[in-house]
Each structure stands twice: as C-alpha cells, then as structure tokens.
Design a protein around this motif. Structure first.
Motif, PDB file in Angstrom:
ATOM      1  N   SER A  53       0.843  -1.190   0.000  1.00 48.43           N
ATOM      2  CA  SER A  53       0.000   0.000   0.000  1.00 48.43           C
ATOM      3  C   SER A  53       0.881   1.242   0.000  1.00 48.43           C
ATOM      4  CB  SER A  53      -0.949   0.011   1.201  1.00 48.43           C
ATOM      5  OG  SER A  53      -0.225   0.040   2.403  1.00 48.43           O
ATOM      6  N   CYS A  54       0.338   2.312  -0.563  1.00 46.65           N
ATOM      7  CA  CYS A  54       1.054   3.585  -0.672  1.00 46.65           C
ATOM      8  C   CYS A  54       1.094   4.259   0.688  1.00 46.65           C
ATOM      9  CB  CYS A  54       0.342   4.475  -1.682  1.00 46.65           C
ATOM     10  SG  CYS A  54       1.089   6.106  -1.848  1.00 46.65           S
ATOM     11  N   ARG A  55       2.254   4.683   1.122  1.00 49.46           N
ATOM     12  CA  ARG A  55       2.409   5.356   2.406  1.00 49.46           C
ATOM     13  C   ARG A  55       1.845   6.780   2.336  1.00 49.46           C
ATOM     14  NH1 ARG A  55       5.169   5.205   7.543  1.00 49.46           N
ATOM     15  NH2 ARG A  55       4.864   2.969   7.422  1.00 49.46           N
ATOM     16  N   TRP A  56       1.829   7.394   1.150  1.00 48.12           N
ATOM     17  CA  TRP A  56       1.351   8.767   1.010  1.00 48.12           C
ATOM     18  C   TRP A  56      -0.169   8.863   1.042  1.00 48.12           C
ATOM     19  CZ3 TRP A  56       4.777  11.141  -3.420  1.00 48.12           C
ATOM     20  CH2 TRP A  56       6.077  11.296  -2.958  1.00 48.12           C
ATOM     21  N   CYS A  57      -0.854   8.086   0.194  1.00 43.91           N
ATOM     22  CA  CYS A  57      -2.311   8.231   0.081  1.00 43.91           C
ATOM     23  C   CYS A  57      -3.081   7.053   0.662  1.00 43.91           C
ATOM     24  CB  CYS A  57      -2.729   8.485  -1.374  1.00 43.91           C
ATOM     25  SG  CYS A  57      -2.624   7.038  -2.469  1.00 43.91           S
ATOM     26  N   GLY A  58      -2.383   5.972   1.056  1.00 42.91           N
ATOM     27  CA  GLY A  58      -3.036   4.833   1.671  1.00 42.91           C
ATOM     28  C   GLY A  58      -3.634   3.835   0.707  1.00 42.91           C
ATOM     29  N   SER A  59      -3.555   4.115  -0.580  1.00 45.60           N
ATOM     30  CA  SER A  59      -4.136   3.229  -1.581  1.00 45.60           C
ATOM     31  C   SER A  59      -3.365   1.919  -1.682  1.00 45.60           C
ATOM     32  CB  SER A  59      -4.153   3.920  -2.948  1.00 45.60           C
ATOM     33  OG  SER A  59      -4.641   3.032  -3.929  1.00 45.60           O
ATOM     34  N   GLY A  60      -4.078   0.822  -1.715  1.00 42.71           N
ATOM     35  CA  GLY A  60      -3.461  -0.479  -1.947  1.00 42.71           C
ATOM     36  C   GLY A  60      -3.799  -0.987  -3.337  1.00 42.71           C
ATOM     37  N   GLY A  61      -4.973  -0.603  -3.828  1.00 40.06           N
ATOM     38  CA  GLY A  61      -5.435  -1.079  -5.120  1.00 40.06           C
ATOM     39  C   GLY A  61      -4.793  -0.378  -6.306  1.00 40.06           C
ATOM     40  N   SER A  62      -4.114   0.734  -6.071  1.00 41.27           N
ATOM     41  CA  SER A  62      -3.523   1.503  -7.182  1.00 41.27           C
ATOM     42  C   SER A  62      -2.035   1.327  -7.311  1.00 41.27           C
ATOM     43  CB  SER A  62      -3.839   2.996  -6.985  1.00 41.27           C
ATOM     44  OG  SER A  62      -5.225   3.209  -6.994  1.00 41.27           O
ATOM     45  N   VAL A  63      -1.435   0.479  -6.485  1.00 41.06           N
ATOM     46  CA  VAL A  63       0.019   0.288  -6.524  1.00 41.06           C
ATOM     47  C   VAL A  63       0.374  -0.699  -7.630  1.00 41.06           C
ATOM     48  CG1 VAL A  63       2.054  -0.502  -5.256  1.00 41.06           C
ATOM     49  CG2 VAL A  63       0.268   0.804  -4.075  1.00 41.06           C
ATOM     50  N   GLU A  64       1.319  -0.273  -8.479  1.00 42.13           N
ATOM     51  CA  GLU A  64       1.759  -1.085  -9.612  1.00 42.13           C
ATOM     52  C   GLU A  64       3.224  -1.459  -9.412  1.00 42.13           C
ATOM     53  OE1 GLU A  64      -0.743   1.559 -12.876  1.00 42.13           O
ATOM     54  OE2 GLU A  64       1.381   1.975 -12.534  1.00 42.13           O
TER      55      GLU A  64
END
Length: 71
Positions: A53-64
């Motif tokens: 997951s992205c530490r900046w925005c919290g997104s897990g589904g958008s990480v490539e």
C-alpha cells in the motif's frame, strides 16, 4: 534477494510503501553463555509479498509493480 520497485497510480508516489511479506529463512543462532542471542548468516529461502500500500495516500489497489525498464 531482489526487491520490486513500485508506483502508486493514484498519487504518483515512487518512494514510500508499506509492504507486507512472509519469509522463510535459515540462520545460524549463536547464544552466549549468558543466554543472549546473535543471529548470523541469515539466508532468505522464500519470500512472498502479500500486500503493498502507498504510504502517502493509503491506496493499496492503485500500486503497480514497475518493470525493469521503468525502474
């Protein structure tokens, strides 16, 4: 063991990620006579990335995962 590079498609982050992994390792455990442990020669036998997951925005589904040519 080689590590993947990531990019968050939601915010563009390339540098900060929370990565959850499971590892199976083999290591030499050296105990002193006083019972203190030093772990030496640790070798990763298997590693599975379970979630990123992205530490900046919290997104897990958008990480490539970046391809080698993009990294």
């Amino acid at each position: 063991m080689e590590h993947s590079r990531y990019r968050c498609a939601a915010c563009g982050n390339l540098t900060r990620f929370d990565v959850t992994t499971t590892r199976r390792t083999r290591a030499f455990h050296h105990f002193t006579l006083g019972g203190e442990l030093t772990v030496e020669d640790e070798e990763v036998l298997d590693e599975t990335v379970e979630h990123v997951s992205c530490r900046w925005c919290g997104s897990g589904g958008s990480v490539e995962v970046l391809q080698e040519t993009e990294a």
